[in-house]
Design a protein around this motif. Structure first.
Motif, PDB file in Angstrom:
ATOM      1  N   SER A 154       0.822  -1.212   0.000  1.00 43.14           N
ATOM      2  CA  SER A 154       0.000   0.000   0.000  1.00 43.14           C
ATOM      3  C   SER A 154       0.855   1.260   0.000  1.00 43.14           C
ATOM      4  N   LEU A 155       1.997   1.207   0.674  1.00 44.20           N
ATOM      5  CA  LEU A 155       2.912   2.343   0.622  1.00 44.20           C
ATOM      6  C   LEU A 155       3.365   2.584  -0.812  1.00 44.20           C
ATOM      7  N   ALA A 156       3.723   1.505  -1.497  1.00 43.92           N
ATOM      8  CA  ALA A 156       4.172   1.630  -2.883  1.00 43.92           C
ATOM      9  C   ALA A 156       3.083   2.207  -3.774  1.00 43.92           C
ATOM     10  N   MET A 157       1.836   1.874  -3.498  1.00 42.79           N
ATOM     11  CA  MET A 157       0.733   2.389  -4.308  1.00 42.79           C
ATOM     12  C   MET A 157       0.667   3.912  -4.275  1.00 42.79           C
ATOM     13  N   MET A 158       1.105   4.500  -3.169  1.00 38.66           N
ATOM     14  CA  MET A 158       1.022   5.959  -3.054  1.00 38.66           C
ATOM     15  C   MET A 158       1.968   6.671  -4.000  1.00 38.66           C
ATOM     16  N   GLN A 159       2.930   5.961  -4.559  1.00 38.63           N
ATOM     17  CA  GLN A 159       3.756   6.535  -5.607  1.00 38.63           C
ATOM     18  C   GLN A 159       2.901   6.868  -6.829  1.00 38.63           C
ATOM     19  N   GLY A 160       1.768   6.172  -6.962  1.00 35.02           N
ATOM     20  CA  GLY A 160       0.912   6.373  -8.117  1.00 35.02           C
ATOM     21  C   GLY A 160       0.083   7.633  -8.078  1.00 35.02           C
ATOM     22  N   VAL A 161       0.037   8.318  -6.946  1.00 30.20           N
ATOM     23  CA  VAL A 161      -0.813   9.509  -6.843  1.00 30.20           C
ATOM     24  C   VAL A 161      -0.392  10.561  -7.866  1.00 30.20           C
ATOM     25  N   ARG A 162       0.868  10.885  -7.895  1.00 28.63           N
ATOM     26  CA  ARG A 162       1.322  11.926  -8.817  1.00 28.63           C
ATOM     27  C   ARG A 162       1.236  11.449 -10.264  1.00 28.63           C
ATOM     28  N   HIS A 163       1.493  10.165 -10.482  1.00 29.11           N
ATOM     29  CA  HIS A 163       1.380   9.624 -11.843  1.00 29.11           C
ATOM     30  C   HIS A 163      -0.057   9.731 -12.353  1.00 29.11           C
ATOM     31  N   ALA A 164      -1.000   9.261 -11.555  1.00 28.99           N
ATOM     32  CA  ALA A 164      -2.408   9.287 -11.965  1.00 28.99           C
ATOM     33  C   ALA A 164      -2.899  10.716 -12.132  1.00 28.99           C
ATOM     34  N   ASP A 165      -2.493  11.601 -11.224  1.00 28.67           N
ATOM     35  CA  ASP A 165      -2.933  12.989 -11.313  1.00 28.67           C
ATOM     36  C   ASP A 165      -2.422  13.635 -12.594  1.00 28.67           C
ATOM     37  N   GLY A 166      -1.199  13.290 -12.975  1.00 27.99           N
ATOM     38  CA  GLY A 166      -0.650  13.833 -14.215  1.00 27.99           C
ATOM     39  C   GLY A 166      -1.444  13.390 -15.435  1.00 27.99           C
ATOM     40  N   VAL A 167      -1.865  12.115 -15.435  1.00 30.05           N
ATOM     41  CA  VAL A 167      -2.675  11.605 -16.545  1.00 30.05           C
ATOM     42  C   VAL A 167      -3.987  12.374 -16.644  1.00 30.05           C
ATOM     43  N   MET A 168      -4.611  12.611 -15.499  1.00 28.68           N
ATOM     44  CA  MET A 168      -5.915  13.288 -15.504  1.00 28.68           C
ATOM     45  C   MET A 168      -5.785  14.775 -15.831  1.00 28.68           C
ATOM     46  N   LYS A 169      -4.708  15.395 -15.405  1.00 25.68           N
ATOM     47  CA  LYS A 169      -4.493  16.796 -15.752  1.00 25.68           C
ATOM     48  C   LYS A 169      -4.394  16.967 -17.259  1.00 25.68           C
ATOM     49  N   GLU A 170      -3.737  16.028 -17.928  1.00 29.15           N
ATOM     50  CA  GLU A 170      -3.631  16.104 -19.382  1.00 29.15           C
ATOM     51  C   GLU A 170      -4.995  16.003 -20.048  1.00 29.15           C
ATOM     52  N   LYS A 171      -5.958  15.353 -19.356  1.00 34.31           N
ATOM     53  CA  LYS A 171      -7.317  15.245 -19.881  1.00 34.31           C
ATOM     54  C   LYS A 171      -8.144  16.498 -19.593  1.00 34.31           C
ATOM     55  N   GLY A 172      -7.583  17.407 -18.805  1.00 37.66           N
ATOM     56  CA  GLY A 172      -8.296  18.626 -18.476  1.00 37.66           C
ATOM     57  C   GLY A 172      -9.324  18.472 -17.379  1.00 37.66           C
ATOM     58  N   MET A 173      -9.184  17.446 -16.548  1.00 43.51           N
ATOM     59  CA  MET A 173     -10.157  17.227 -15.478  1.00 43.51           C
ATOM     60  C   MET A 173      -9.950  18.236 -14.359  1.00 43.51           C
ATOM     61  N   PRO A 174     -11.019  18.766 -13.798  1.00 46.03           N
ATOM     62  CA  PRO A 174     -10.897  19.746 -12.705  1.00 46.03           C
ATOM     63  C   PRO A 174     -10.424  19.096 -11.416  1.00 46.03           C
ATOM     64  N   ASP A 175     -10.062  19.929 -10.444  1.00 47.77           N
ATOM     65  CA  ASP A 175      -9.471  19.458  -9.195  1.00 47.77           C
ATOM     66  C   ASP A 175     -10.368  18.458  -8.471  1.00 47.77           C
ATOM     67  N   ASP A 176     -11.677  18.732  -8.388  1.00 51.59           N
ATOM     68  CA  ASP A 176     -12.544  17.866  -7.610  1.00 51.59           C
ATOM     69  C   ASP A 176     -12.697  16.494  -8.249  1.00 51.59           C
TER      70      ASP A 176
END
Length: 404
Positions: A118-140
């Motif tokens: 589960s600790l390792a999974m938290m590395q994915g937060v910034r990765h996933a957020d970057g993918v969604m930012k490229e899609k133009g998804m809002p913060d919420d």
């Protein structure tokens, strides 16, 4: 300075029985960095910073920090975590890695061991957020989706009386890659392909026929080899054939069983509607969400709008679900007007071979199959009905289904 342990020594000390051979190719590089800088995810400060930036850990933050501190005090576990984090960066290889990877164990089943994935999974937060930012998804929208990364922790807790650990690490890689979204009453999984055991055809009048795609069937019409459908007497192969003029095969009935009589669908009247490998939207059912027909109707609209706005390039052919909730027998057990039965009727059911035990992980929240039917709990009407069903020599099956 102590000599560097070999990768085999790290795995042995961690209680790891198997690991991907390719990890040896980056072992020295990762260990050199670890010996100079440590493993960031084995430091409590990492999770403080993550929470300050994203605010998704919430009540779990103290446990993540405690687990990170515990891992940092055990060199072999910190080294393993550093290796796992490096492997997770190779998104095109992690699925094959997980086929041969086991996680650390110890005789105490300590928090460090239980929480390390589960600790390792938290590395994915910034990765996933970057993918969604490229899609133009809002913060919420992004924040809501990022909480799916905590599903591995929440899933473990509900199956282990609130204890912290990691559940379904492999499946939650979907959240790591921003391919899971909870929308209304359902969770959608993207980048999913239609299964190869059925084919769907439509005629000009809009009639749908589903044909089995070449597997052996029990004489009852259910896939041979499934729990309580192991007897081969009277079984047959549901072969599919395509000629220049027609599609020929065995159709599924309204309950998802394969009929014994072949049908011929002339190409002059029928066309392909859903083929193996077609892109589809896979639907999952989160716990604790409204599950009424009205809520699901509203959810369907929201999902289509979400996909049109953020994934216009994803040309999905159908909505799909594989779950025990789609078993038509639930209509008899719970009533045809129950929310579960009505949900199941949204889909055209198709059966595939399964062990009939998936229901216990979700309806009974059991962590494994080490139980007898007699000792199953009876806390709810659903549990009582399913338990009696199994005691009567029957089973609830993971049925697959689709709609357009």
């Amino acid at each position: 300075m102590m000599s560097r342990p070999t990768i085999e020594e790290v795995m042995c000390l961690s209680g790891v029985t198997t690991f991907p051979e390719r990890w040896k190719t980056f072992y020295d590089e990762v260990m050199a960095d670890y010996e100079q800088h440590g493993c960031p995810l084995a430091t409590p400060a990492y999770y403080d910073a993550l929470e300050a930036e994203y605010g998704i850990l919430g009540e779990h933050l103290p446990v993540f920090k405690e687990a990170a501190e515990a891992v940092s005090k055990r060199d072999e576990l910190a080294r393993y975590l550093a290796l796992l984090c490096r492997a997770l960066c190779d998104r095109d290889k992690i699925t094959s890695d997980l086929a041969t990877l086991t996680f650390p164990t110890d005789g105490e089943n300590s928090l460090a061991v239980r929480m390390l994935p589960s600790l390792a999974m938290m590395q994915g937060v910034r990765h996933a957020d970057g993918v969604m930012k490229e899609k133009g998804m809002p913060d919420d929208v992004r924040a809501h989706a990022l909480r799916s990364l905590l599903g591995c922790v929440n899933g473990y807790r509900i199956r282990h009386d609130g204890e912290y650990g990691c559940f379904a690490f492999g499946w939650f890689q979907l959240a790591y890659d921003a391919k899971l979204y909870v929308i209304g009453s359902l969770q959608i999984e993207l980048d999913f392909r239609s299964m190869d055991f059925f084919r769907v055809y439509e005629n000009d009048e809009g009639r749908i026929v589903t044909l089995a795609n070449g597997f052996r069937v029990h004489r009852s019409g259910f896939p041979l080899g499934s729990f309580r459908f192991e007897d081969e007497e009277g079984s047959f192969v549901a072969e599919f054939a395509e000629t220049a003029d027609a599609y020929i095969g065995y159709p599924y009935d309204e309950n998802g069983y394969v009929c014994k009589e072949k049908v011929t669908l002339p190409k002059s009247e029928w066309h392909e509607k859903l083929m193996p490998g077609d892109p589809i939207v896979n639907l999952h059912i989160p716990s604790g969400v409204p599950f009424t027909p009205d809520a699901l109707d509203e959810t369907d609209v929201k999902i289509r709008e979400f996909l049109a706005k953020y994934y216009p390039e994803y040309k999905y052919r159908a909505f799909y679900c594989g779950s025990w909730l789609l078993d038509p027998q639930l209509g008899t057990l719970l009533g045809e007007e129950s929310n579960i039965a009505r949900f199941g009727r949204r889909f055209t059911p198709v059966s595939t071979q399964n062990d009939g035990y998936g229901v216990f992980r979700f309806a009974f929240l059991l962590p494994d199959n080490n139980f007898t039917f007699e000792e199953l709990p009876e806390k709810t009407r659903l549990q009582r009905s399913i338990k009696q069903h199994y005691l009567d020599g029957k089973a609830i099956y993971g049925i697959h289904g689709f709609y357009f």
